[in-house]
Design a protein around this motif. Structure first.
Motif, PDB file in Angstrom:
ATOM      1  N   GLU A  65       9.925   3.950 -15.249  1.00  0.00           N
ATOM      2  CA  GLU A  65      10.222   5.380 -15.283  1.00  0.00           C
ATOM      3  C   GLU A  65      10.665   5.867 -13.906  1.00  0.00           C
ATOM      4  O   GLU A  65      10.049   5.546 -12.892  1.00  0.00           O
ATOM      5  CB  GLU A  65       8.998   6.174 -15.748  1.00  0.00           C
ATOM      6  N   MET A  66      11.737   6.659 -13.902  1.00  0.00           N
ATOM      7  CA  MET A  66      12.247   7.266 -12.679  1.00  0.00           C
ATOM      8  C   MET A  66      11.550   8.613 -12.495  1.00  0.00           C
ATOM      9  O   MET A  66      11.524   9.422 -13.417  1.00  0.00           O
ATOM     10  CB  MET A  66      13.758   7.471 -12.760  1.00  0.00           C
ATOM     11  N   LEU A  67      10.990   8.811 -11.308  1.00  0.00           N
ATOM     12  CA  LEU A  67      10.223  10.017 -11.001  1.00  0.00           C
ATOM     13  C   LEU A  67      10.623  10.528  -9.624  1.00  0.00           C
ATOM     14  O   LEU A  67      11.375   9.881  -8.915  1.00  0.00           O
ATOM     15  CB  LEU A  67       8.724   9.677 -10.979  1.00  0.00           C
ATOM     16  N   THR A  68      10.083  11.672  -9.255  1.00  0.00           N
ATOM     17  CA  THR A  68      10.117  12.087  -7.863  1.00  0.00           C
ATOM     18  C   THR A  68       8.727  11.789  -7.295  1.00  0.00           C
ATOM     19  O   THR A  68       7.793  11.511  -8.052  1.00  0.00           O
ATOM     20  CB  THR A  68      10.407  13.599  -7.712  1.00  0.00           C
ATOM     21  N   GLU A  69       8.585  11.856  -5.982  1.00  0.00           N
ATOM     22  CA  GLU A  69       7.268  11.621  -5.386  1.00  0.00           C
ATOM     23  C   GLU A  69       6.227  12.560  -5.995  1.00  0.00           C
ATOM     24  O   GLU A  69       5.119  12.138  -6.327  1.00  0.00           O
ATOM     25  CB  GLU A  69       7.328  11.839  -3.871  1.00  0.00           C
ATOM     26  N   LYS A  70       6.583  13.834  -6.151  1.00  0.00           N
ATOM     27  CA  LYS A  70       5.602  14.794  -6.670  1.00  0.00           C
ATOM     28  C   LYS A  70       5.276  14.557  -8.139  1.00  0.00           C
ATOM     29  O   LYS A  70       4.129  14.699  -8.542  1.00  0.00           O
ATOM     30  CB  LYS A  70       6.041  16.241  -6.414  1.00  0.00           C
ATOM     31  N   THR A  71       6.263  14.149  -8.950  1.00  0.00           N
ATOM     32  CA  THR A  71       5.936  13.853 -10.346  1.00  0.00           C
ATOM     33  C   THR A  71       5.179  12.532 -10.467  1.00  0.00           C
ATOM     34  O   THR A  71       4.351  12.368 -11.366  1.00  0.00           O
ATOM     35  CB  THR A  71       7.177  13.872 -11.260  1.00  0.00           C
ATOM     36  N   ALA A  72       5.433  11.594  -9.548  1.00  0.00           N
ATOM     37  CA  ALA A  72       4.663  10.342  -9.527  1.00  0.00           C
ATOM     38  C   ALA A  72       3.203  10.644  -9.195  1.00  0.00           C
ATOM     39  O   ALA A  72       2.293  10.124  -9.844  1.00  0.00           O
ATOM     40  CB  ALA A  72       5.252   9.364  -8.509  1.00  0.00           C
ATOM     41  N   ALA A  73       2.969  11.506  -8.216  1.00  0.00           N
ATOM     42  CA  ALA A  73       1.590  11.873  -7.852  1.00  0.00           C
ATOM     43  C   ALA A  73       0.869  12.470  -9.055  1.00  0.00           C
ATOM     44  O   ALA A  73      -0.290  12.138  -9.325  1.00  0.00           O
ATOM     45  CB  ALA A  73       1.587  12.851  -6.680  1.00  0.00           C
ATOM     46  N   GLY A 133      -2.118  10.691 -11.169  1.00  0.00           N
ATOM     47  CA  GLY A 133      -3.399  11.385 -11.038  1.00  0.00           C
ATOM     48  C   GLY A 133      -3.912  11.541  -9.624  1.00  0.00           C
ATOM     49  O   GLY A 133      -5.110  11.712  -9.418  1.00  0.00           O
ATOM     50  N   TYR A 134      -3.025  11.521  -8.636  1.00  0.00           N
ATOM     51  CA  TYR A 134      -3.457  11.646  -7.241  1.00  0.00           C
ATOM     52  C   TYR A 134      -3.340  13.097  -6.808  1.00  0.00           C
ATOM     53  O   TYR A 134      -2.268  13.692  -6.869  1.00  0.00           O
ATOM     54  CB  TYR A 134      -2.634  10.739  -6.329  1.00  0.00           C
ATOM     55  N   VAL A 135      -4.460  13.679  -6.384  1.00  0.00           N
ATOM     56  CA  VAL A 135      -4.487  15.090  -6.007  1.00  0.00           C
ATOM     57  C   VAL A 135      -4.974  15.324  -4.585  1.00  0.00           C
ATOM     58  O   VAL A 135      -4.867  16.432  -4.077  1.00  0.00           O
ATOM     59  CB  VAL A 135      -5.352  15.920  -6.991  1.00  0.00           C
ATOM     60  N   PHE A 136      -5.539  14.318  -3.933  1.00  0.00           N
ATOM     61  CA  PHE A 136      -6.031  14.464  -2.560  1.00  0.00           C
ATOM     62  C   PHE A 136      -5.083  13.776  -1.589  1.00  0.00           C
ATOM     63  O   PHE A 136      -4.441  12.784  -1.942  1.00  0.00           O
ATOM     64  CB  PHE A 136      -7.420  13.827  -2.402  1.00  0.00           C
ATOM     65  N   THR A 137      -5.032  14.306  -0.377  1.00  0.00           N
ATOM     66  CA  THR A 137      -4.298  13.608   0.679  1.00  0.00           C
ATOM     67  C   THR A 137      -5.219  13.460   1.876  1.00  0.00           C
ATOM     68  O   THR A 137      -5.988  14.374   2.161  1.00  0.00           O
ATOM     69  CB  THR A 137      -3.011  14.370   1.093  1.00  0.00           C
ATOM     70  N   PRO A 138      -5.148  12.306   2.514  1.00  0.00           N
ATOM     71  CA  PRO A 138      -4.372  11.149   2.085  1.00  0.00           C
ATOM     72  C   PRO A 138      -5.015  10.451   0.895  1.00  0.00           C
ATOM     73  O   PRO A 138      -6.232  10.475   0.758  1.00  0.00           O
ATOM     74  CB  PRO A 138      -4.392  10.235   3.304  1.00  0.00           C
ATOM     75  N   THR A 139      -4.198   9.886   0.054  1.00  0.00           N
ATOM     76  CA  THR A 139      -4.660   8.948  -0.977  1.00  0.00           C
ATOM     77  C   THR A 139      -3.946   7.636  -0.708  1.00  0.00           C
ATOM     78  O   THR A 139      -2.720   7.606  -0.572  1.00  0.00           O
ATOM     79  CB  THR A 139      -4.342   9.443  -2.398  1.00  0.00           C
ATOM     80  N   VAL A 167       0.866  -1.179   0.000  1.00  0.00           N
ATOM     81  CA  VAL A 167       0.000   0.000   0.000  1.00  0.00           C
ATOM     82  C   VAL A 167       0.901   1.227   0.000  1.00  0.00           C
ATOM     83  O   VAL A 167       1.867   1.305   0.764  1.00  0.00           O
ATOM     84  CB  VAL A 167      -0.910   0.022   1.252  1.00  0.00           C
ATOM     85  N   ILE A 168       0.591   2.176  -0.868  1.00  0.00           N
ATOM     86  CA  ILE A 168       1.279   3.468  -0.873  1.00  0.00           C
ATOM     87  C   ILE A 168       0.292   4.498  -0.341  1.00  0.00           C
ATOM     88  O   ILE A 168      -0.856   4.550  -0.783  1.00  0.00           O
ATOM     89  CB  ILE A 168       1.725   3.861  -2.297  1.00  0.00           C
ATOM     90  N   ILE A 169       0.752   5.305   0.623  1.00  0.00           N
ATOM     91  CA  ILE A 169      -0.082   6.384   1.158  1.00  0.00           C
ATOM     92  C   ILE A 169       0.573   7.711   0.806  1.00  0.00           C
ATOM     93  O   ILE A 169       1.698   7.980   1.220  1.00  0.00           O
ATOM     94  CB  ILE A 169      -0.265   6.291   2.686  1.00  0.00           C
ATOM     95  N   PHE A 170      -0.141   8.522   0.019  1.00  0.00           N
ATOM     96  CA  PHE A 170       0.312   9.878  -0.291  1.00  0.00           C
ATOM     97  C   PHE A 170      -0.215  10.824   0.776  1.00  0.00           C
ATOM     98  O   PHE A 170      -1.413  10.838   1.074  1.00  0.00           O
ATOM     99  CB  PHE A 170      -0.211  10.340  -1.657  1.00  0.00           C
TER     100      PHE A 170
END
Length: 193
Positions: free
Chosen positions: A106-114, A118-124, A55-58
């Motif tokens: 693909e190598m990303l940063t956390e913010k570019t992965a979000a 397509g994740y815009v709410f927290t927590p997701t 599980v990934i929690i943003f």
């Protein structure tokens, strides 16, 4: 009263024991969350090796719903113990710069992965499959996603539904959740949400 509190503190009793610590990044840190290199494929394999699901929690700094999740939901022994027993949880910062490797390589940063996923709410909360698929992004591989904050039973029942592989069955999560709540009421086990 003050003497009693001081006595308890002197004896090592802490009224917020088990409460999440605040990290330097402004995110609440559970001591049972996993610290990884954020290679999603490797994390899925590691979770399976532990008999768990990934599980990934943003989250993000200053998120009042994230705070509520940590202080109320993840502090609840019934919720925390079920998640700890069945899921490997990795925390991502919605606006973080830590490196992430998507399932498609693909190598990303956390913010570019979000943004990519397509994740815009927290927590997701993103539930990943038991096996690491290749050549797809996390967004396309996820078996379920819980955007935003919910009450205890919705939150816990989503984890239960994924654990029971409800996404592979005909019973939609909302139907599952309503059925479980009705069963709990009938058994007299439902407390206030």
């Amino acid at each position: 009263m003050l003497r009693i509190v001081l006595l308890f503190l002197a004896l090592g009793w802490n009224p917020v024991a088990g409460a999440a610590e605040m990290g330097d990044d402004g995110l609440h840190k559970e001591d049972w969350f996993s610290i990884t290199f954020r290679d999603v494929a490797e994390d899925i394999v590691a979770a399976k090796g532990e008999g768990k699901r990934l599980v990934i929690i943003f989250e993000q700094r200053g998120c009042i719903y994230c705070r509520e999740m940590h202080e109320k939901l993840l502090a609840d022994p019934e919720v925390r113990d079920f998640i700890k027993a069945n899921f490997k949880v990795v925390q991502y910062n919605m606006f973080g710069d830590e490196e992430v490797t998507d399932l498609d390589g693909e190598m990303l940063t956390e913010k570019t992965a979000a943004r990519k996923w397509g994740y815009v709410f927290t927590p997701t909360i993103v539930f990943l499959p038991e096996e690491a698929p290749q050549h797809v992004s996390v967004r396309d591989a996820a078996v379920a996603t819980m955007p935003g904050a919910f009450g205890k039973w919705t939150f816990l029942n989503m984890f239960r539904w994924v654990h029971e592989k409800g996404y592979q069955k005909d019973e939609h999560f909302q139907t599952y959740h309503a059925r479980v709540i009705q069963e709990m009421r009938a058994a007299g086990r439902l407390d206030a949400e």
